[in-house]
Design a protein around this motif. Sequence first.
Motif, PDB file in Angstrom:
ATOM      1  N   ALA A  37     -18.717 -75.811 -58.171  1.00  0.00           N
ATOM      2  CA  ALA A  37     -17.404 -76.364 -58.033  1.00  0.00           C
ATOM      3  C   ALA A  37     -16.543 -75.236 -58.408  1.00  0.00           C
ATOM      4  CB  ALA A  37     -17.094 -77.568 -58.776  1.00  0.00           C
ATOM      5  N   ARG A  38     -16.615 -74.129 -57.751  1.00  0.00           N
ATOM      6  CA  ARG A  38     -15.718 -72.683 -57.927  1.00  0.00           C
ATOM      7  C   ARG A  38     -15.937 -72.226 -59.475  1.00  0.00           C
ATOM      8  NH1 ARG A  38     -10.290 -74.618 -55.054  1.00  0.00           N
ATOM      9  NH2 ARG A  38     -11.046 -75.281 -52.951  1.00  0.00           N
TER      10      ARG A  38
ATOM     11  N   HIS B   5     -12.595 -79.377 -59.736  1.00  0.00           N
ATOM     12  CA  HIS B   5     -12.772 -79.315 -58.498  1.00  0.00           C
ATOM     13  C   HIS B   5     -14.000 -80.111 -58.308  1.00  0.00           C
ATOM     14  CE1 HIS B   5      -9.847 -76.160 -57.351  1.00  0.00           C
ATOM     15  NE2 HIS B   5     -10.125 -75.598 -58.404  1.00  0.00           N
ATOM     16  N   PRO B   6     -13.816 -81.129 -57.102  1.00  0.00           N
ATOM     17  CA  PRO B   6     -15.217 -81.859 -56.783  1.00  0.00           C
ATOM     18  C   PRO B   6     -16.295 -81.058 -56.175  1.00  0.00           C
ATOM     19  CG  PRO B   6     -13.480 -82.169 -55.076  1.00  0.00           C
ATOM     20  CD  PRO B   6     -12.693 -81.204 -56.224  1.00  0.00           C
ATOM     21  N   VAL B   7     -17.441 -81.538 -56.322  1.00  0.00           N
ATOM     22  CA  VAL B   7     -18.520 -80.838 -55.850  1.00  0.00           C
ATOM     23  C   VAL B   7     -18.849 -81.530 -54.448  1.00  0.00           C
ATOM     24  CG1 VAL B   7     -21.163 -80.356 -56.105  1.00  0.00           C
ATOM     25  CG2 VAL B   7     -19.607 -80.463 -58.177  1.00  0.00           C
ATOM     26  N   THR B   8     -18.653 -80.546 -53.589  1.00  0.00           N
ATOM     27  CA  THR B   8     -18.740 -81.136 -52.045  1.00  0.00           C
ATOM     28  C   THR B   8     -19.999 -80.769 -51.182  1.00  0.00           C
ATOM     29  OG1 THR B   8     -17.490 -79.299 -51.345  1.00  0.00           O
ATOM     30  CG2 THR B   8     -16.254 -81.031 -51.940  1.00  0.00           C
ATOM     31  N   ARG B   9     -20.681 -79.823 -51.967  1.00  0.00           N
ATOM     32  CA  ARG B   9     -21.684 -79.280 -51.055  1.00  0.00           C
ATOM     33  C   ARG B   9     -22.981 -79.448 -52.163  1.00  0.00           C
ATOM     34  NH1 ARG B   9     -21.335 -73.521 -49.084  1.00  0.00           N
ATOM     35  NH2 ARG B   9     -23.379 -73.560 -48.724  1.00  0.00           N
ATOM     36  N   TRP B  10     -24.220 -80.100 -51.461  1.00  0.00           N
ATOM     37  CA  TRP B  10     -25.478 -80.029 -52.354  1.00  0.00           C
ATOM     38  C   TRP B  10     -26.415 -79.546 -52.010  1.00  0.00           C
ATOM     39  CZ3 TRP B  10     -24.669 -83.289 -56.569  1.00  0.00           C
ATOM     40  CH2 TRP B  10     -23.505 -83.866 -56.571  1.00  0.00           C
TER      41      TRP B  10
END
Length: 60
Positions: free
Chosen positions: A4-5, A46-51
Motif C-alpha cells: 500500500a505504497r 491507501h487500499p491494498v489493490t493487488r494481491w
Amino acid sequence: MMVARQRLRVGRTYAGRIVTIYVEDTHFRVTCEGAEISLHARKDQHPVTRWKAKIHAPKL
C-alpha cells in the motif's frame, strides 16, 4: 517490500523466506512460520489493490 505504497523492512535474517503480511486498520503485521517478526504502523490509509507477490531468484 512494499505494501500500500509503504516500505516494510524485515531484515536480512528473513531473506529468501516466505512471509505473511496481515493488513489491519492501523498497522501491518509481518509473520514468518507463525512467529511475528515485525509490526509497522500504517502511515496512510491507501487500499491494498493487488494481491500478487514476486519471488526474486538469485541471478546465476
